[in-house]
Write a protein that holds these residues in place. Structure first.
Motif, PDB file in Angstrom:
ATOM      1  N   ALA A 128       0.830  -1.207   0.000  1.00 52.41           N
ATOM      2  CA  ALA A 128       0.000   0.000   0.000  1.00 52.41           C
ATOM      3  C   ALA A 128       0.865   1.257   0.000  1.00 52.41           C
ATOM      4  CB  ALA A 128      -0.925   0.000   1.212  1.00 52.41           C
ATOM      5  N   TYR A 129       1.751   1.357  -0.982  1.00 54.03           N
ATOM      6  CA  TYR A 129       2.529   2.577  -1.129  1.00 54.03           C
ATOM      7  C   TYR A 129       2.422   3.077  -2.564  1.00 54.03           C
ATOM      8  CZ  TYR A 129       6.324  -0.137  -3.287  1.00 54.03           C
ATOM      9  OH  TYR A 129       7.059  -0.945  -4.106  1.00 54.03           O
ATOM     10  N   TYR A 130       2.753   4.339  -2.750  1.00 54.83           N
ATOM     11  CA  TYR A 130       2.516   5.029  -4.010  1.00 54.83           C
ATOM     12  C   TYR A 130       3.710   4.926  -4.955  1.00 54.83           C
ATOM     13  CZ  TYR A 130       1.588   9.108  -7.015  1.00 54.83           C
ATOM     14  OH  TYR A 130       1.400   9.944  -8.080  1.00 54.83           O
ATOM     15  N   ARG A 131       4.870   5.378  -4.517  1.00 52.69           N
ATOM     16  CA  ARG A 131       6.095   5.319  -5.305  1.00 52.69           C
ATOM     17  C   ARG A 131       7.265   5.682  -4.400  1.00 52.69           C
ATOM     18  NH1 ARG A 131       4.648   9.914  -9.609  1.00 52.69           N
ATOM     19  NH2 ARG A 131       6.352   8.925 -10.738  1.00 52.69           N
ATOM     20  N   TYR A 136       8.997  10.401  -7.185  1.00 56.13           N
ATOM     21  CA  TYR A 136       7.955  11.384  -6.876  1.00 56.13           C
ATOM     22  C   TYR A 136       8.485  12.801  -7.050  1.00 56.13           C
ATOM     23  CZ  TYR A 136       4.544  14.117  -4.245  1.00 56.13           C
ATOM     24  OH  TYR A 136       3.620  15.062  -3.878  1.00 56.13           O
ATOM     25  N   ILE A 137       9.654  13.074  -6.482  1.00 55.72           N
ATOM     26  CA  ILE A 137      10.211  14.418  -6.561  1.00 55.72           C
ATOM     27  C   ILE A 137      10.670  14.750  -7.980  1.00 55.72           C
ATOM     28  CG2 ILE A 137      12.136  15.879  -5.783  1.00 55.72           C
ATOM     29  CD1 ILE A 137      11.901  14.597  -3.070  1.00 55.72           C
ATOM     30  N   GLY A 142       7.382  21.758  -9.595  1.00 60.33           N
ATOM     31  CA  GLY A 142       7.938  22.725  -8.658  1.00 60.33           C
ATOM     32  C   GLY A 142       8.714  22.050  -7.559  1.00 60.33           C
ATOM     33  N   TYR A 143       8.621  22.593  -6.346  1.00 66.30           N
ATOM     34  CA  TYR A 143       9.323  22.048  -5.201  1.00 66.30           C
ATOM     35  C   TYR A 143       8.327  21.535  -4.159  1.00 66.30           C
ATOM     36  CZ  TYR A 143      13.639  24.143  -6.971  1.00 66.30           C
ATOM     37  OH  TYR A 143      14.735  24.456  -7.732  1.00 66.30           O
ATOM     38  N   VAL A 144       8.814  20.702  -3.272  1.00 63.38           N
ATOM     39  CA  VAL A 144       7.995  20.149  -2.201  1.00 63.38           C
ATOM     40  C   VAL A 144       7.606  21.282  -1.243  1.00 63.38           C
ATOM     41  CG1 VAL A 144       7.937  18.508  -0.286  1.00 63.38           C
ATOM     42  CG2 VAL A 144       9.178  17.934  -2.382  1.00 63.38           C
ATOM     43  N   THR A 145       6.384  21.251  -0.763  1.00 64.61           N
ATOM     44  CA  THR A 145       5.907  22.299   0.137  1.00 64.61           C
ATOM     45  C   THR A 145       6.614  22.224   1.486  1.00 64.61           C
ATOM     46  OG1 THR A 145       4.130  20.934   1.052  1.00 64.61           O
ATOM     47  CG2 THR A 145       3.632  22.230  -0.934  1.00 64.61           C
ATOM     48  N   ARG A 146       6.622  23.340   2.192  1.00 64.30           N
ATOM     49  CA  ARG A 146       7.266  23.405   3.499  1.00 64.30           C
ATOM     50  C   ARG A 146       6.638  22.417   4.476  1.00 64.30           C
ATOM     51  NH1 ARG A 146       8.664  28.917   6.727  1.00 64.30           N
ATOM     52  NH2 ARG A 146       9.693  29.244   4.721  1.00 64.30           N
ATOM     53  N   ALA A 243      15.231  16.150  -1.099  1.00 63.49           N
ATOM     54  CA  ALA A 243      13.813  16.501  -1.032  1.00 63.49           C
ATOM     55  C   ALA A 243      13.619  18.015  -1.105  1.00 63.49           C
ATOM     56  CB  ALA A 243      13.198  15.950   0.253  1.00 63.49           C
ATOM     57  N   LEU A 244      14.567  18.754  -0.548  1.00 66.35           N
ATOM     58  CA  LEU A 244      14.471  20.217  -0.544  1.00 66.35           C
ATOM     59  C   LEU A 244      14.915  20.839  -1.863  1.00 66.35           C
ATOM     60  CD1 LEU A 244      14.214  23.021   0.852  1.00 66.35           C
ATOM     61  CD2 LEU A 244      16.550  22.665   1.729  1.00 66.35           C
ATOM     62  N   THR A 245      16.037  20.375  -2.393  1.00 62.37           N
ATOM     63  CA  THR A 245      16.668  21.053  -3.537  1.00 62.37           C
ATOM     64  C   THR A 245      16.420  20.391  -4.882  1.00 62.37           C
ATOM     65  OG1 THR A 245      18.728  19.787  -3.334  1.00 62.37           O
ATOM     66  CG2 THR A 245      18.521  21.767  -1.982  1.00 62.37           C
ATOM     67  N   LYS A 246      16.001  19.124  -4.892  1.00 67.77           N
ATOM     68  CA  LYS A 246      15.796  18.334  -6.104  1.00 67.77           C
ATOM     69  C   LYS A 246      17.105  17.992  -6.814  1.00 67.77           C
ATOM     70  CE  LYS A 246      12.141  18.816  -8.616  1.00 67.77           C
ATOM     71  NZ  LYS A 246      11.069  19.305  -9.494  1.00 67.77           N
ATOM     72  N   HIS A 247      18.209  18.099  -6.114  1.00 68.43           N
ATOM     73  CA  HIS A 247      19.479  17.658  -6.685  1.00 68.43           C
ATOM     74  C   HIS A 247      20.366  17.130  -5.565  1.00 68.43           C
ATOM     75  CE1 HIS A 247      21.874  21.094  -5.226  1.00 68.43           C
ATOM     76  NE2 HIS A 247      20.854  21.862  -5.558  1.00 68.43           N
ATOM     77  N   HIS A 248      21.393  16.388  -5.954  1.00 70.52           N
ATOM     78  CA  HIS A 248      22.274  15.760  -4.994  1.00 70.52           C
ATOM     79  C   HIS A 248      23.362  16.737  -4.568  1.00 70.52           C
ATOM     80  CE1 HIS A 248      25.049  12.801  -3.235  1.00 70.52           C
ATOM     81  NE2 HIS A 248      24.024  11.994  -3.187  1.00 70.52           N
ATOM     82  N   PRO A 249      23.796  16.690  -3.314  1.00 67.30           N
ATOM     83  CA  PRO A 249      24.874  17.588  -2.874  1.00 67.30           C
ATOM     84  C   PRO A 249      26.217  17.208  -3.496  1.00 67.30           C
ATOM     85  CG  PRO A 249      24.374  15.999  -1.171  1.00 67.30           C
ATOM     86  CD  PRO A 249      23.318  15.829  -2.228  1.00 67.30           C
ATOM     87  N   PHE A 250      27.153  18.103  -3.412  1.00 72.37           N
ATOM     88  CA  PHE A 250      28.520  17.881  -3.877  1.00 72.37           C
ATOM     89  C   PHE A 250      28.589  17.623  -5.380  1.00 72.37           C
ATOM     90  CE2 PHE A 250      28.216  16.035   0.461  1.00 72.37           C
ATOM     91  CZ  PHE A 250      28.816  17.101   1.117  1.00 72.37           C
ATOM     92  N   THR A 251      27.727  18.304  -6.127  1.00 77.07           N
ATOM     93  CA  THR A 251      27.771  18.183  -7.587  1.00 77.07           C
ATOM     94  C   THR A 251      28.340  19.446  -8.220  1.00 77.07           C
ATOM     95  OG1 THR A 251      25.485  18.961  -7.709  1.00 77.07           O
ATOM     96  CG2 THR A 251      25.838  16.582  -7.688  1.00 77.07           C
TER      97      THR A 251
END
Length: 315
Positions: A128-131, A136-137, A142-146, A243-251
């Protein structure tokens, strides 16, 4: 009818004598099966026979394959992890760990089954999970809500803190192992690399989620004195950063250049001002602490909970 009537009668046979008459009457096989379904005849460790219905291959995970399907008796959506017999002990170990760390933010597991032929072992998990969080992100415009970011922070930190409180280390936490239900609640999955803290070995990992202090040890056993919980702590930080930035750190070169030879790169410097405006002060603070390049400054997850970051006023 997806199969011939003779097959329908054959499929019904394992349930004769093990189900009540009223329950048998409620099982309409013709309405359950679809044209492309595949069925597997199984039995559990107590010799109870059953049928699993496989509908779609989802992905590959470690030594096994993941399928979406249905439990024949209750007709509820389930996920199957299927491995060959030679990996039986590894799957049984994963099953026991997931049962031991039962939590609202950890994917529930239901049962271990064995194919009638004896060549496959199947772990039944909640379907019972979506993805997963990554897909999802990535699909968002846009971006995930606060509010949703704060919800995920609480659930992921709480779930992994519970795993650690039971003495276990996940060891392979990444955004594809973080699943979302239809109401977008988190379920941590894939404990194939997990083990007791005292016995943990780095056997399977995503390099993007490996703490920087372990980069020199990728092909060797991790130092004896190293606390493997730091691997999960770093992983939680990276998942929340994505989840916040939509990209991986250290890129970015500029980010990497901010780290000196002593590993002095406070995690708070990784979150830019534009990113801070889209999350709560608590969220930015937690991500910054968990992604501190200096392992000695990286706090345990129970510290994050004790500091009351979850209940700070949102601005």
């Amino acid at each position: 009818m997806p199969f011939g009537s003779w097959l329908i009668r054959w499929i019904s046979r394992p349930f004769r004598g093990c189900l009540g008459e009223s329950r048998r009457k409620g099982l309409n096989i013709e309405n359950i099966l679809r044209d492309n379904d595949r069925v597997m005849f199984v039995e559990n460790g107590h010799g109870r026979k059953g049928i699993l219905i496989f509908r779609q291959k989802v992905t590959k995970s470690g030594t096994g394959l993941i399928y979406a399907g249905v439990s024949f008796v209750d007709q509820l959506p389930v996920v199957f992890k299927v491995v060959k017999k030679k990996y039986r002990n590894l799957l049984l170990k994963e099953y026991m760990i997931m049962r031991s760390v039962w939590h609202r933010n950890v994917l529930p597991v239901w049962e271990i089954d064995f194919s009638i032929k004896g060549d496959l072992v199947i772990m039944r998990m909640d379907g019972a999970y979506y993805r997963d969080l990554y897909s999802y992100i990535s699909a968002m415009k846009g971006y995930v809500t606060r509010a949703l970011l704060d919800k995920w922070m609480k659930e992921l930190v709480s779930g992994m803190c519970h795993v650690h409180s039971k003495g276990y280390v996940h060891g392979d936490l990444n955004y594809k192992n973080v699943l979302l239900t239809k109401d977008l609640s988190i379920r941590v999955a894939d404990f194939g690399s997990a083990d007791k803290k005292s016995k943990f070995k780095l056997t399977r990992y995503d390099p993007q989620f490996l703490p920087p202090e372990l980069n020199p040890w990728r092909l060797e056993p991790i130092p004896y004195e190293y606390d493997p919980r730091l691997i999960d702590i770093w992983g939680v930080g990276v998942v929340l950063f994505f989840a916040l930035t939509k990209h991986h750190p250290f890129t970015e070169i500029i980010t990497m250049s901010s780290t000196d030879i002593h590993g002095n790169c406070p995690g708070e410097t990784l979150i830019y001002e534009d990113d801070r405006k889209r999350c709560s002060p608590s969220y930015a603070k937690v991500v910054g602490k968990l992604m501190d390049y200096n392992a000695a400054r990286r706090p345990k997850l129970n510290y994050i909970i004790e500091q009351n970051y979850f209940n700070e006023t949102q601005t």
